[in-house]
Design a protein around this motif. Structure first.
Motif, PDB file in Angstrom:
ATOM      1  N   ALA A 395     -24.180 -13.540  -2.535  1.00 46.86           N
ATOM      2  CA  ALA A 395     -25.617 -13.737  -2.778  1.00 46.86           C
ATOM      3  C   ALA A 395     -26.240 -12.492  -3.398  1.00 46.86           C
ATOM      4  CB  ALA A 395     -26.327 -14.095  -1.473  1.00 46.86           C
ATOM      5  N   GLN A 396     -25.884 -11.306  -2.894  1.00 46.23           N
ATOM      6  CA  GLN A 396     -26.449 -10.076  -3.447  1.00 46.23           C
ATOM      7  C   GLN A 396     -25.913  -9.802  -4.849  1.00 46.23           C
ATOM      8  OE1 GLN A 396     -27.206  -5.404  -2.125  1.00 46.23           O
ATOM      9  NE2 GLN A 396     -25.822  -6.655  -0.941  1.00 46.23           N
ATOM     10  N   GLU A 397     -24.658 -10.136  -5.097  1.00 47.47           N
ATOM     11  CA  GLU A 397     -24.124  -9.998  -6.450  1.00 47.47           C
ATOM     12  C   GLU A 397     -24.932 -10.845  -7.430  1.00 47.47           C
ATOM     13  OE1 GLU A 397     -19.938 -10.068  -7.302  1.00 47.47           O
ATOM     14  OE2 GLU A 397     -19.409  -9.643  -5.219  1.00 47.47           O
ATOM     15  N   ARG A 398     -25.231 -12.092  -7.034  1.00 48.13           N
ATOM     16  CA  ARG A 398     -26.034 -12.961  -7.921  1.00 48.13           C
ATOM     17  C   ARG A 398     -27.442 -12.407  -8.094  1.00 48.13           C
ATOM     18  NH1 ARG A 398     -23.366 -16.982  -4.804  1.00 48.13           N
ATOM     19  NH2 ARG A 398     -25.227 -17.228  -3.495  1.00 48.13           N
ATOM     20  N   TRP A 399     -28.017 -11.901  -7.014  1.00 52.23           N
ATOM     21  CA  TRP A 399     -29.370 -11.324  -7.069  1.00 52.23           C
ATOM     22  C   TRP A 399     -29.421 -10.163  -8.051  1.00 52.23           C
ATOM     23  CZ3 TRP A 399     -30.326  -6.250  -5.561  1.00 52.23           C
ATOM     24  CH2 TRP A 399     -31.674  -5.855  -5.484  1.00 52.23           C
ATOM     25  N   LEU A 400     -28.422  -9.295  -7.992  1.00 54.31           N
ATOM     26  CA  LEU A 400     -28.410  -8.145  -8.895  1.00 54.31           C
ATOM     27  C   LEU A 400     -28.292  -8.598 -10.338  1.00 54.31           C
ATOM     28  CD1 LEU A 400     -28.324  -5.090  -9.392  1.00 54.31           C
ATOM     29  CD2 LEU A 400     -25.836  -5.209  -9.105  1.00 54.31           C
ATOM     30  N   ARG A 401     -27.388  -9.497 -10.607  1.00 53.85           N
ATOM     31  CA  ARG A 401     -27.199  -9.952 -11.982  1.00 53.85           C
ATOM     32  C   ARG A 401     -28.463 -10.637 -12.512  1.00 53.85           C
ATOM     33  NH1 ARG A 401     -23.378 -11.595 -15.945  1.00 53.85           N
ATOM     34  NH2 ARG A 401     -24.736 -11.944 -17.761  1.00 53.85           N
ATOM     35  N   ALA A 402     -29.107 -11.465 -11.698  1.00 56.01           N
ATOM     36  CA  ALA A 402     -30.336 -12.138 -12.139  1.00 56.01           C
ATOM     37  C   ALA A 402     -31.423 -11.116 -12.456  1.00 56.01           C
ATOM     38  CB  ALA A 402     -30.814 -13.109 -11.064  1.00 56.01           C
ATOM     39  N   GLY A 403     -31.526 -10.067 -11.660  1.00 52.30           N
ATOM     40  CA  GLY A 403     -32.530  -9.043 -11.924  1.00 52.30           C
ATOM     41  C   GLY A 403     -32.255  -8.278 -13.199  1.00 52.30           C
ATOM     42  N   LEU A 404     -30.995  -7.972 -13.449  1.00 54.27           N
ATOM     43  CA  LEU A 404     -30.637  -7.278 -14.688  1.00 54.27           C
ATOM     44  C   LEU A 404     -30.900  -8.163 -15.897  1.00 54.27           C
ATOM     45  CD1 LEU A 404     -27.294  -5.607 -13.526  1.00 54.27           C
ATOM     46  CD2 LEU A 404     -29.469  -4.440 -13.966  1.00 54.27           C
ATOM     47  N   ASP A 405     -30.566  -9.435 -15.783  1.00 52.20           N
ATOM     48  CA  ASP A 405     -30.804 -10.368 -16.892  1.00 52.20           C
ATOM     49  C   ASP A 405     -32.287 -10.452 -17.246  1.00 52.20           C
ATOM     50  OD1 ASP A 405     -28.129 -11.005 -17.179  1.00 52.20           O
ATOM     51  OD2 ASP A 405     -28.245 -12.836 -15.985  1.00 52.20           O
ATOM     52  N   ALA A 406     -33.138 -10.409 -16.215  1.00 55.55           N
ATOM     53  CA  ALA A 406     -34.577 -10.612 -16.435  1.00 55.55           C
ATOM     54  C   ALA A 406     -35.317  -9.329 -16.780  1.00 55.55           C
ATOM     55  CB  ALA A 406     -35.202 -11.242 -15.182  1.00 55.55           C
TER      56      ALA A 406
END
Length: 577
Positions: A395-406
């Protein structure tokens, strides 16, 4: 932050207030942020200071709730603010204000077993003539009489001052700063953010002149990436730095909520640490020693034989106690469920268009270290083969990637705990056995590759990783595949040395020889000095000073800059200034 964000106070912070805080020996502490702010003490200061909710200068005062007249509270006397004050997690319109009532902080706190009302103020000036927010919050006995005030309605990108009152006793004054407005242009004239990066402050290993230096810097933000306390039994060459005794000595481990509270109380009573908290807002995350060395998820540290772990249910109770004590002593914006071994602390903070700070937790959700070695050192192949391993959880891996993408900010920072760069070594140098520290990212190489591939593919601008844990300072170029040094760097890593914790090697030559042969992505290393990293971020560059302490045995030891490294906007990788 924009405008004069890096200027700090126009005179040394210690001169802003009227009375002198003292060291345990009774001497005025040279960097303490001082009591009162009005030249008054005790009940008089409380009555005059907290009765005023307006004044001239700064933004238009916003009336807060009507504050009660200072009323004596049984059991609340001078010394109740022995742990000082702190602020943290700044937003464009708000900040967390923290204190804990504890006249005997390392002996259970010393407070009555009832809740106590605590008044608070935040003002645009150090003399509290322009109070912009004020109120009253309950210090609950169930949470060690700690107070967390989530102040909102503040102006973005500006300096504030705050304080508390319990009964008739006034707290020290703290300085804080809100984040820049979301729409603030990173390239605005003078736009900058100053940071101090710190970690690893073993109380028993020496004094903390690095925190005095941070207080003197008066940065916009302190980022602490873990090991705020150490859990070890009493054992110090400094008579005034001996750890508190846990309820079960001999385990070299804290276990109960009382154990952890007393240890935090001991650490936070240190005048240098208080001065650094008083000087700037902090953004904190934990590593392992806030609970137990090298724990992973609900797996505690292996015993000497490598196979003796606590029952996970037993360790869950220990972790719940440790997490609650952490919450009770930190200026952090989180939701605590008492008794639960879970506490989400990973979060994201933005500073205008200049910088996004992704704060990670790589302990609570990580899978066990491969190999189950009590020292966490083992064959590098174990880390390479750890296909299902993760340090952050899915879940945290996905959270980090989504934040970087945005993200659309100029700089994108990942604050996490252990060194991300590959660090292989041979014993002796040049032998065929390749070893690594499996508790670092090296024990989770497929996870690291996923994370750095995500950094690269997100196209987030100017990614920088901040780390600690190793008790030595590093600057590293980060690559998706460290075994292919010809590939481009995708980010830069800065690892701060420790505030006081000892480096495990007496001399640096062994590490330097290994780096020259096996780790060409390492640009800078120094392990023989303690200190912190001082950083200034502008739209065009990231400038990091590697700050070192001359002598941990002296509270007043000089702190100097050993080297300065720069990352230029749009150019991954660091260069010497």
């Amino acid at each position: 932050m924009t405008g004069d964000a890096t200027a700090g106070p126009s005179r040394p912070l210690r001169s802003l207030f009227a009375g002198a805080a003292s060291t345990p020996q009774g001497r005025p502490h040279r960097r303490a942020v001082l009591l009162g702010g009005l030249g008054l003490g005790g009940a008089a200061a409380a009555a005059v200071g907290l009765a005023a909710c307006g004044g001239s200068g700064g933004p238009t005062p916003i009336p807060g709730p009507t504050l009660r007249a200072p009323t004596p509270v049984p059991g609340v006397t001078d010394g109740v603010f022995a742990l000082g004050v702190a602020s943290g997690d700044p937003l464009p319109d708000g900040v967390i204000l923290w204190t804990r009532l504890a006249p005997r902080p390392s002996e259970g706190g010393g407070m009555p077993s009832r809740d106590v009302p605590v008044d608070w103020q935040i003002a645009a000036d150090e003399n509290f003539r322009s109070v912009v927010r004020a109120g009253t919050q309950t210090a609950q006995a169930a949470f060690a009489h700690s107070v967390h005030v989530d102040v909102r309605g503040l102006e973005p990108g500006r300096e504030y001052f705050y304080r508390f009152r319990a009964g008739t006793v006034l707290s020290p004054v703290g300085r804080t700063r809100t984040a820049a407005a979301p729409q603030a242009d990173a390239a605005a004239a003078g736009g900058a953010l100053t940071l101090a990066l710190a970690s690893c402050q073993d109380f028993q290993n020496g004094y903390w002149p690095a925190f005095d230096a941070i207080a003197a810097d008066a940065p916009d933000l302190v980022v602490h990436v873990g090991d705020y306390i150490y859990e070890y039994d009493p054992d110090s060459r400094f008579p005034d730095r001996v750890h508190t005794t846990p309820q079960q000595p001999g385990l070299d481990q804290l276990q109960t909520l009382a154990d952890y509270r007393n240890r935090y109380g001991q650490y936070k009573a240190d005048p240098a640490l208080q001065a650094a908290h008083h000087a700037a807002p902090w953004v904190v995350t934990w590593d392992d020693h806030e609970v137990e060395n090298n724990y992973a998820g609900l797996v505690d540290e292996a015993g000497d034989s490598g196979d003796r772990h606590q029952d996970p249910a037993v360790f869950a109770r220990q972790r719940a106690a440790a997490y609650q004590a952490y919450y009770e002593h930190m200026p952090i914006r989180v939701e605590l469920n008492p008794g639960s071994p879970d506490l989400r602390i990973y979060r994201r903070l933005a500073f205008g268009g200049l910088l996004t700070l992704n704060v990670m937790d790589t302990r609570q959700y990580r899978t066990p270290v491969p190999g189950n070695s009590p020292e966490a050192v083992g064959p590098a192949a174990l880390g390479a083969g750890n296909i299902g391993g993760t340090m952050a959880g899915a879940a945290q891996e996905r959270w980090l990637r989504a934040g970087l993408d945005a993200s659309r900010t100029r700089w994108n920072v990942i604050a996490q705990q252990t060194m991300m760069a590959q660090l292989d070594g041979q014993l002796p140098v040049g032998s065929g056995s390749m070893l690594t520290n499996l508790d670092q990212n090296d024990g989770y190489r497929p996870y690291r590759r996923r994370l750095l591939s995500g950094v690269r593919d997100s196209r987030a601008r100017n990614p920088v990783v901040l780390s600690g844990d190793l008790h030595c300072a590093w600057v590293n170029d980060l690559r998706v595949d460290f075994d292919r040094p010809e590939t481009p760097a995708v980010a830069t890593e800065f690892v701060c040395t420790s505030i006081s914790s000892a480096f495990f090697l007496i001399n640096d030559d062994f590490v330097r020889e290994n780096n020259a042969r096996l780790n060409p992505h390492v640009r800078y290393f120094r392990g023989d000095r303690r200190g912190y990293t001082r950083i200034r971020v502008t739209p065009t560059e990231w400038r990091a000073d590697m700050r070192v302490v001359a002598d941990l045995s002296r509270r007043d030891s000089p702190v100097t800059t050993d080297a300065t490294w720069v990352v230029e906007d749009g150019v991954p990788g660091a260069r010497p200034a």
